[in-house]
Write a protein that holds these residues in place. Structure first.
Motif, PDB file in Angstrom:
ATOM      1  N   LEU A   1      25.590  41.003  45.282  1.00 31.58           N
ATOM      2  CA  LEU A   1      26.749  40.279  45.121  1.00 31.58           C
ATOM      3  C   LEU A   1      27.368  40.704  43.719  1.00 31.58           C
ATOM      4  CD1 LEU A   1      28.338  37.707  45.250  1.00 31.58           C
ATOM      5  CD2 LEU A   1      27.089  36.491  43.661  1.00 31.58           C
ATOM      6  N   ILE A   2      28.606  40.906  44.106  1.00 34.62           N
ATOM      7  CA  ILE A   2      29.737  41.816  43.201  1.00 34.62           C
ATOM      8  C   ILE A   2      30.678  40.770  42.768  1.00 34.62           C
ATOM      9  CG2 ILE A   2      30.845  43.699  42.429  1.00 34.62           C
ATOM     10  CD1 ILE A   2      29.571  45.246  44.907  1.00 34.62           C
ATOM     11  N   ILE A   3      30.855  40.248  41.677  1.00 41.42           N
ATOM     12  CA  ILE A   3      32.077  39.677  41.252  1.00 41.42           C
ATOM     13  C   ILE A   3      33.257  40.310  40.522  1.00 41.42           C
ATOM     14  CG2 ILE A   3      32.812  37.694  39.691  1.00 41.42           C
ATOM     15  CD1 ILE A   3      29.420  37.288  39.566  1.00 41.42           C
ATOM     16  N   GLY A   4      34.273  40.162  41.245  1.00 43.36           N
ATOM     17  CA  GLY A   4      35.374  40.897  41.198  1.00 43.36           C
ATOM     18  C   GLY A   4      35.725  41.884  42.468  1.00 43.36           C
ATOM     19  N   ALA A   5      37.126  41.936  42.666  1.00 48.17           N
ATOM     20  CA  ALA A   5      37.411  42.684  43.693  1.00 48.17           C
ATOM     21  C   ALA A   5      38.411  43.921  43.340  1.00 48.17           C
ATOM     22  CB  ALA A   5      37.942  42.051  45.005  1.00 48.17           C
ATOM     23  N   GLY A   6      37.847  44.616  42.388  1.00 48.82           N
ATOM     24  CA  GLY A   6      38.711  45.852  41.757  1.00 48.82           C
ATOM     25  C   GLY A   6      38.415  46.949  42.351  1.00 48.82           C
ATOM     26  N   GLN A   7      38.763  48.083  41.956  1.00 51.34           N
ATOM     27  CA  GLN A   7      38.737  49.373  42.433  1.00 51.34           C
ATOM     28  C   GLN A   7      37.269  49.642  42.249  1.00 51.34           C
ATOM     29  OE1 GLN A   7      40.573  52.963  40.365  1.00 51.34           O
ATOM     30  NE2 GLN A   7      41.033  53.872  42.108  1.00 51.34           N
ATOM     31  N   LEU A   8      36.561  49.493  41.231  1.00 55.39           N
ATOM     32  CA  LEU A   8      34.984  50.082  40.877  1.00 55.39           C
ATOM     33  C   LEU A   8      34.298  49.256  42.064  1.00 55.39           C
ATOM     34  CD1 LEU A   8      32.678  51.066  39.606  1.00 55.39           C
ATOM     35  CD2 LEU A   8      32.903  49.235  37.897  1.00 55.39           C
ATOM     36  N   THR A   9      34.725  47.906  42.220  1.00 51.41           N
ATOM     37  CA  THR A   9      33.756  47.376  43.439  1.00 51.41           C
ATOM     38  C   THR A   9      33.996  48.101  44.630  1.00 51.41           C
ATOM     39  OG1 THR A   9      34.008  45.281  42.278  1.00 51.41           O
ATOM     40  CG2 THR A   9      33.617  45.140  44.289  1.00 51.41           C
ATOM     41  N   ARG A  10      35.024  48.542  44.909  1.00 55.41           N
ATOM     42  CA  ARG A  10      35.230  49.153  46.162  1.00 55.41           C
ATOM     43  C   ARG A  10      34.344  50.317  46.369  1.00 55.41           C
ATOM     44  NH1 ARG A  10      39.381  48.851  49.712  1.00 55.41           N
ATOM     45  NH2 ARG A  10      40.797  47.806  48.241  1.00 55.41           N
ATOM     46  N   PHE A  11      34.090  51.198  45.361  1.00 53.77           N
ATOM     47  CA  PHE A  11      33.221  52.241  45.402  1.00 53.77           C
ATOM     48  C   PHE A  11      31.648  51.809  45.444  1.00 53.77           C
ATOM     49  CE2 PHE A  11      36.863  54.479  43.737  1.00 53.77           C
ATOM     50  CZ  PHE A  11      37.041  55.726  44.485  1.00 53.77           C
TER      51      PHE A  11
ATOM     52  N   THR B   1      27.964  41.191  49.112  1.00 55.32           N
ATOM     53  CA  THR B   1      29.130  40.186  49.214  1.00 55.32           C
ATOM     54  C   THR B   1      29.849  40.238  47.904  1.00 55.32           C
ATOM     55  OG1 THR B   1      27.752  38.771  50.243  1.00 55.32           O
ATOM     56  CG2 THR B   1      29.632  37.677  49.248  1.00 55.32           C
ATOM     57  N   VAL B   2      31.193  40.315  48.080  1.00 59.52           N
ATOM     58  CA  VAL B   2      32.180  40.382  46.998  1.00 59.52           C
ATOM     59  C   VAL B   2      33.026  38.984  46.822  1.00 59.52           C
ATOM     60  CG1 VAL B   2      34.247  41.638  46.071  1.00 59.52           C
ATOM     61  CG2 VAL B   2      32.778  42.968  47.426  1.00 59.52           C
ATOM     62  N   CYS B   3      32.793  38.465  45.567  1.00 60.09           N
ATOM     63  CA  CYS B   3      33.275  37.107  45.286  1.00 60.09           C
ATOM     64  C   CYS B   3      34.375  37.582  44.425  1.00 60.09           C
ATOM     65  CB  CYS B   3      32.407  36.366  44.588  1.00 60.09           C
ATOM     66  SG  CYS B   3      32.963  34.876  44.009  1.00 60.09           S
ATOM     67  N   ASP B   4      35.712  36.940  44.752  1.00 60.45           N
ATOM     68  CA  ASP B   4      36.933  36.983  43.805  1.00 60.45           C
ATOM     69  C   ASP B   4      37.699  35.804  43.850  1.00 60.45           C
ATOM     70  OD1 ASP B   4      39.099  37.487  41.839  1.00 60.45           O
ATOM     71  OD2 ASP B   4      38.481  39.726  41.851  1.00 60.45           O
ATOM     72  N   PRO B   5      37.836  34.693  43.441  1.00 58.12           N
ATOM     73  CA  PRO B   5      38.758  33.693  43.733  1.00 58.12           C
ATOM     74  C   PRO B   5      40.234  33.806  43.483  1.00 58.12           C
ATOM     75  CG  PRO B   5      37.765  33.285  41.406  1.00 58.12           C
ATOM     76  CD  PRO B   5      37.465  34.602  41.801  1.00 58.12           C
ATOM     77  N   ARG B   6      40.757  35.154  43.047  1.00 59.02           N
ATOM     78  CA  ARG B   6      41.970  35.660  42.332  1.00 59.02           C
ATOM     79  C   ARG B   6      42.682  36.100  43.658  1.00 59.02           C
ATOM     80  NH1 ARG B   6      40.124  39.024  37.507  1.00 59.02           N
ATOM     81  NH2 ARG B   6      38.985  40.016  39.395  1.00 59.02           N
ATOM     82  N   GLU B   7      43.663  35.474  44.322  1.00 59.41           N
ATOM     83  CA  GLU B   7      44.322  36.034  45.479  1.00 59.41           C
ATOM     84  C   GLU B   7      44.832  37.313  45.112  1.00 59.41           C
ATOM     85  OE1 GLU B   7      45.925  36.723  49.000  1.00 59.41           O
ATOM     86  OE2 GLU B   7      44.287  34.849  48.478  1.00 59.41           O
TER      87      GLU B   7
ATOM     88  N   GLY C   1      31.828  46.043  56.592  1.00 56.68           N
ATOM     89  CA  GLY C   1      30.414  45.640  56.297  1.00 56.68           C
ATOM     90  C   GLY C   1      30.128  44.913  55.202  1.00 56.68           C
ATOM     91  N   VAL C   2      31.274  44.619  54.542  1.00 52.83           N
ATOM     92  CA  VAL C   2      31.365  43.803  53.108  1.00 52.83           C
ATOM     93  C   VAL C   2      31.827  42.435  53.477  1.00 52.83           C
ATOM     94  CG1 VAL C   2      31.866  43.494  50.747  1.00 52.83           C
ATOM     95  CG2 VAL C   2      31.192  45.801  51.704  1.00 52.83           C
ATOM     96  N   GLU C   3      31.161  41.372  52.952  1.00 55.87           N
ATOM     97  CA  GLU C   3      31.779  39.951  52.887  1.00 55.87           C
ATOM     98  C   GLU C   3      32.556  39.617  51.863  1.00 55.87           C
ATOM     99  OE1 GLU C   3      30.124  35.341  53.463  1.00 55.87           O
ATOM    100  OE2 GLU C   3      28.613  37.032  53.165  1.00 55.87           O
ATOM    101  N   LEU C   4      33.742  39.182  51.930  1.00 58.42           N
ATOM    102  CA  LEU C   4      34.637  38.897  50.905  1.00 58.42           C
ATOM    103  C   LEU C   4      34.900  37.265  50.814  1.00 58.42           C
ATOM    104  CD1 LEU C   4      36.483  39.961  48.794  1.00 58.42           C
ATOM    105  CD2 LEU C   4      38.450  40.115  50.294  1.00 58.42           C
ATOM    106  N   VAL C   5      34.491  36.589  49.787  1.00 64.29           N
ATOM    107  CA  VAL C   5      34.700  35.426  49.678  1.00 64.29           C
ATOM    108  C   VAL C   5      35.623  35.055  48.393  1.00 64.29           C
ATOM    109  CG1 VAL C   5      32.368  34.782  50.627  1.00 64.29           C
ATOM    110  CG2 VAL C   5      32.552  35.175  48.214  1.00 64.29           C
ATOM    111  N   HIS C   6      36.016  33.621  48.595  1.00 64.53           N
ATOM    112  CA  HIS C   6      37.119  33.427  47.451  1.00 64.53           C
ATOM    113  C   HIS C   6      36.604  31.997  46.694  1.00 64.53           C
ATOM    114  CE1 HIS C   6      38.163  30.684  50.671  1.00 64.53           C
ATOM    115  NE2 HIS C   6      38.418  29.840  49.734  1.00 64.53           N
ATOM    116  N   ASP C   7      35.332  31.701  46.711  1.00 59.17           N
ATOM    117  CA  ASP C   7      34.737  30.749  45.648  1.00 59.17           C
ATOM    118  C   ASP C   7      34.757  30.759  44.309  1.00 59.17           C
ATOM    119  OD1 ASP C   7      34.461  29.089  48.305  1.00 59.17           O
ATOM    120  OD2 ASP C   7      32.674  29.978  48.771  1.00 59.17           O
ATOM    121  N   MET C   8      34.580  30.101  43.523  1.00 60.44           N
ATOM    122  CA  MET C   8      34.381  30.482  42.069  1.00 60.44           C
ATOM    123  C   MET C   8      32.866  30.993  42.165  1.00 60.44           C
ATOM    124  SD  MET C   8      36.677  29.731  40.342  1.00 60.44           S
ATOM    125  CE  MET C   8      35.943  29.825  38.690  1.00 60.44           C
TER     126      MET C   8
END
Length: 341
Positions: free
Chosen positions: A166-176, A189-195, A205-212
């Motif tokens: 589980l990675i919190i934050g959908a930034g550039q580093l998260t992509r790599f 799974t990548v979690c980031d509530p920030r639109e 192949g990566v699940e993106l969720v917007h919950d806290m």
């Protein structure tokens, strides 16, 4: 479990449903150097088609040739060994004179492949016992730390859920990080509530969720095959999620940030009634020191440390980011625009 081995089992189920004959080949022992570890699997169909791998390819070629010329004739499991002599080691591409022992099992409906897959889908850790004399298969729960066992009477293999990240934050580093982790067979799974961060973010192949993030950690229920990384730099998002992760059985919990920021983070987490042992589980600054300057290099640094934790390897403290930088502050390459470590 390794997603390659999961694919092997799924093909076995499919082939059996289609009425095809097939065999499951499992590495049970290795001596010297070997391309694949004990437990690695390969499935071979009655026409010679294979899925999976037990070597660098030469042993697969021999298995395929045997099936194509003689068909699948085994009625009971059989243990076979490759690489006993130097000539065989050379022929089958085993490095340094390595030797590999395989269990070759003819499959049928009684092999319980479908039931095994059902249990794996429910995230159970399963021990599959194969009687090497009769071919009878039984399934049962596997205990923590249980590994492959083989004797003249039986082969027991352990199958479990895929490793999760589980990675919190959908930034550039998260992509790599996500791209490499998917290649390492993690369910990511990548979690980031920030639109504004989620918009346009996608990795196959990566699940993106917007919950806290803390709610996501609670719902995930991290176990000993789970890792959690906090990468947002925002205490409102990272801290509560880290608190939940540090109270879980996750094998690795890490957070990005400078040494000073991580020291302040630990003080904040202490206010959440985390004890010293729980706080000591936090990797931060996250990763090992390899002079990383770019997001891709930092991702490698983080995953190297995470892989060591996954494999139970104790890294020397001097290669931790904080310790290495304290020893060589002039080479603090992680303090660039990414603000990572």
């Amino acid at each position: 479990m390794d997603s390659i081995d999961l694919e092997v089992l799924k093909h076995c189920e499919q082939w059996l449903a289609e009425g095809r004959r097939c065999e499951l080949v499992t590495v049970v022992r290795t001596w010297g150097s070997s391309p694949r570890p004990a437990g690695a699997m390969l499935a071979i169909r009655d026409d010679g088609r294979v899925v999976g791998s037990v070597s660098g390819g030469c042993i697969e070629d021999d298995l395929i040739e045997h099936v194509r010329t003689q068909g699948i004739t085994r009625e009971r499991p059989e243990l076979i060994t490759y690489g006993i002599t130097a000539d065989e080691a050379h022929r089958f591409g085993l490095p340094c004179g390595g030797t590999i022992q395989l269990a070759v099992e003819p499959l049928s409906a009684a092999s319980m492949i479908a039931e095994l897959l059902r249990r794996l889908a429910a995230r159970e850790l399963v021990a599959r016992r194969l009687d090497l004399q009769s071919g009878t298969v039984t399934l049962g729960p596997a205990g923590p730390g249980m590994s492959l066992q083989v004797s003249s009477a039986a082969l027991t293999t352990v199958h479990g859920p895929r490793w999760r990240l589980l990675i919190i934050g959908a930034g550039q580093l998260t992509r790599f990080l996500a791209q490499i982790a998917v290649g390492m067979d993690y369910h990511v799974t990548v979690c980031d509530p920030r639109e504004e961060y989620r918009s346009g973010w996608q990795v196959d192949g990566v699940e993106l969720v917007h919950d806290m993030p803390d709610d996501t950690v609670i719902a995930m229920r991290p176990d000993a095959r789970s890792a959690v990384l906090a990468l947002t730099h925002d205490p409102k998002l990272d801290d509560l999620a880290l608190m939940e992760a540090l109270k879980s059985d996750a094998f690795y919990v890490g957070a990005i940030g400078s040494r000073a920021n991580n020291a302040r983070r630990r003080e904040r987490l202490r206010l959440f009634d985390l004890d010293d042992a729980q706080l000591a589980r936090l990797h931060g600054p996250v990763g090992i020191y390899i002079g990383s300057k770019t997001p891709a290099e930092i991702a490698i640094s983080i995953l190297a440390e995470m892989t060591a934790a996954k494999n139970g390897v104790m890294l020397p403290p001097e290669i931790a980011v904080a310790n290495a930088k304290n020893a060589a502050p002039a080479t603090d390459s992680h303090s660039g625009a990414c603000g990572t470590q």
